[in-house]
Write a protein that holds these residues in place. Sequence first.
Motif, PDB file in Angstrom:
ATOM      1  N   LYS A 152       0.857  -1.186   0.000  1.00 58.30           N
ATOM      2  CA  LYS A 152       0.000   0.000   0.000  1.00 58.30           C
ATOM      3  C   LYS A 152       0.886   1.226   0.000  1.00 58.30           C
ATOM      4  N   GLY A 153       0.411   2.259  -0.594  1.00 54.60           N
ATOM      5  CA  GLY A 153       1.172   3.504  -0.615  1.00 54.60           C
ATOM      6  C   GLY A 153       0.802   4.320  -1.834  1.00 54.60           C
ATOM      7  N   ASP A 154       1.051   5.587  -1.715  1.00 54.41           N
ATOM      8  CA  ASP A 154       0.773   6.505  -2.820  1.00 54.41           C
ATOM      9  C   ASP A 154       2.023   6.655  -3.663  1.00 54.41           C
ATOM     10  N   ARG A 155       1.814   6.861  -4.937  1.00 51.93           N
ATOM     11  CA  ARG A 155       2.955   7.109  -5.810  1.00 51.93           C
ATOM     12  C   ARG A 155       3.506   8.494  -5.496  1.00 51.93           C
ATOM     13  N   PRO A 156       4.762   8.740  -5.785  1.00 57.35           N
ATOM     14  CA  PRO A 156       5.329  10.057  -5.495  1.00 57.35           C
ATOM     15  C   PRO A 156       4.689  11.145  -6.356  1.00 57.35           C
ATOM     16  N   LEU A 157       4.645  12.344  -5.817  1.00 54.38           N
ATOM     17  CA  LEU A 157       4.098  13.483  -6.558  1.00 54.38           C
ATOM     18  C   LEU A 157       5.029  13.847  -7.707  1.00 54.38           C
ATOM     19  N   ASN A 158       4.433  14.312  -8.797  1.00 54.64           N
ATOM     20  CA  ASN A 158       5.247  14.853  -9.876  1.00 54.64           C
ATOM     21  C   ASN A 158       4.672  16.214 -10.270  1.00 54.64           C
ATOM     22  N   PHE A 159       5.272  16.847 -11.245  1.00 56.25           N
ATOM     23  CA  PHE A 159       4.860  18.199 -11.603  1.00 56.25           C
ATOM     24  C   PHE A 159       3.448  18.261 -12.171  1.00 56.25           C
ATOM     25  N   PHE A 160       2.957  17.161 -12.788  1.00 60.80           N
ATOM     26  CA  PHE A 160       1.594  17.157 -13.308  1.00 60.80           C
ATOM     27  C   PHE A 160       0.574  17.240 -12.166  1.00 60.80           C
ATOM     28  N   ASP A 161       0.886  16.568 -11.041  1.00 59.59           N
ATOM     29  CA  ASP A 161      -0.036  16.539  -9.901  1.00 59.59           C
ATOM     30  C   ASP A 161      -0.281  17.923  -9.313  1.00 59.59           C
ATOM     31  N   VAL A 162       0.721  18.764  -9.348  1.00 59.18           N
ATOM     32  CA  VAL A 162       0.578  20.093  -8.755  1.00 59.18           C
ATOM     33  C   VAL A 162       0.305  21.172  -9.793  1.00 59.18           C
ATOM     34  N   GLY A 163       0.185  20.782 -11.049  1.00 54.72           N
ATOM     35  CA  GLY A 163      -0.228  21.719 -12.097  1.00 54.72           C
ATOM     36  C   GLY A 163       0.853  22.644 -12.604  1.00 54.72           C
ATOM     37  N   ILE A 164       2.102  22.219 -12.570  1.00 56.76           N
ATOM     38  CA  ILE A 164       3.158  23.068 -13.125  1.00 56.76           C
ATOM     39  C   ILE A 164       3.750  22.370 -14.345  1.00 56.76           C
ATOM     40  N   PRO A 165       4.247  23.126 -15.294  1.00 60.87           N
ATOM     41  CA  PRO A 165       4.821  22.499 -16.487  1.00 60.87           C
ATOM     42  C   PRO A 165       6.154  21.833 -16.146  1.00 60.87           C
ATOM     43  N   GLY A 166       6.449  20.766 -16.858  1.00 62.66           N
ATOM     44  CA  GLY A 166       7.702  20.055 -16.630  1.00 62.66           C
ATOM     45  C   GLY A 166       8.188  19.399 -17.904  1.00 62.66           C
ATOM     46  N   TYR A 167       9.429  19.008 -17.897  1.00 62.70           N
ATOM     47  CA  TYR A 167      10.063  18.390 -19.062  1.00 62.70           C
ATOM     48  C   TYR A 167       9.887  16.880 -18.990  1.00 62.70           C
ATOM     49  N   THR A 168       9.416  16.276 -20.082  1.00 62.75           N
ATOM     50  CA  THR A 168       9.203  14.830 -20.101  1.00 62.75           C
ATOM     51  C   THR A 168      10.066  14.134 -21.148  1.00 62.75           C
ATOM     52  N   GLY A 169      10.920  14.856 -21.816  1.00 60.79           N
ATOM     53  CA  GLY A 169      11.772  14.261 -22.846  1.00 60.79           C
ATOM     54  C   GLY A 169      12.991  13.581 -22.256  1.00 60.79           C
ATOM     55  N   ARG A 170      13.862  13.142 -23.139  1.00 61.75           N
ATOM     56  CA  ARG A 170      15.101  12.497 -22.710  1.00 61.75           C
ATOM     57  C   ARG A 170      16.014  13.541 -22.076  1.00 61.75           C
ATOM     58  N   ILE A 171      16.601  13.202 -20.952  1.00 60.99           N
ATOM     59  CA  ILE A 171      17.486  14.136 -20.259  1.00 60.99           C
ATOM     60  C   ILE A 171      18.845  14.097 -20.948  1.00 60.99           C
ATOM     61  N   ALA A 172      19.347  15.276 -21.270  1.00 59.00           N
ATOM     62  CA  ALA A 172      20.631  15.379 -21.962  1.00 59.00           C
ATOM     63  C   ALA A 172      21.772  15.023 -21.011  1.00 59.00           C
ATOM     64  N   THR A 173      22.829  14.453 -21.579  1.00 63.28           N
ATOM     65  CA  THR A 173      24.015  14.133 -20.789  1.00 63.28           C
ATOM     66  C   THR A 173      24.794  15.418 -20.535  1.00 63.28           C
ATOM     67  N   ILE A 174      25.786  15.334 -19.679  1.00 59.84           N
ATOM     68  CA  ILE A 174      26.614  16.506 -19.374  1.00 59.84           C
ATOM     69  C   ILE A 174      27.275  17.023 -20.645  1.00 59.84           C
ATOM     70  N   ASN A 175      27.827  16.116 -21.452  1.00 61.64           N
ATOM     71  CA  ASN A 175      28.498  16.537 -22.689  1.00 61.64           C
ATOM     72  C   ASN A 175      27.521  17.191 -23.658  1.00 61.64           C
ATOM     73  N   GLU A 176      26.304  16.674 -23.744  1.00 60.73           N
ATOM     74  CA  GLU A 176      25.302  17.276 -24.631  1.00 60.73           C
ATOM     75  C   GLU A 176      24.905  18.668 -24.142  1.00 60.73           C
TER      76      GLU A 176
END
Length: 189
Positions: free
Chosen positions: A48-72
């Motif tokens: 039992k347990g709730d999933r962690p909150l994410n930016f969609f849950d609180v209504g703020i925009p967020g990035y959902t694409g692939r995270i760039a590496t340090i070199n990129e």
Amino acid sequence: MQEIVVSNETVLNKAVLVKLNEQVNQLDTVIVGKILTGDLLSDIKNTKGDRPLNFFDVGIPGYTGRIATINERQLSEASGFNPGLGSSGYGLGASVGFTPIINAISGRTKMLKRRVKIEQKDGLMHSIKSRLGKDFFASNPLDEDKQMDFFYFCSDDANFIKYCKNQNDFKVLVFLRMKYKQYLENIKP
């Protein structure tokens, strides 16, 4: 249970000798918390347990694409072109800061592009090794200490990206088999 009478002699000696008798209690089974079976799907359903909150849950925009590496990210900063920056109604309406120009002149942008390419090749090579390595070496024997060297040999091929990136496993195995024959020729004494 043991009782000890404290006398004047006990107080003067400042010590009490107490003998302990061993008593062992053995329990059949002890269950602490949830019972885990080792089957992840059933264990997840039983928790039992709730999933962690994410930016969609609180209504703020967020990035959902692939995270760039340090070199990129460094390459993006080094070669930054920002349309609309500094537009004053003249010309194209875009500007390039001094940093990208200096990086282009000094060769830093070119170096960062090479780093990104090497990082992509290395990631692809490790992905192929983890996905296909065990099966490949089962039918194409090679000493364990030479296996990683073999994969670096494959990734150094000019066509490595062409034959292995976004290809099905069969095409990748055909490429590995071709490189395997070349590798054996190279390591012959």
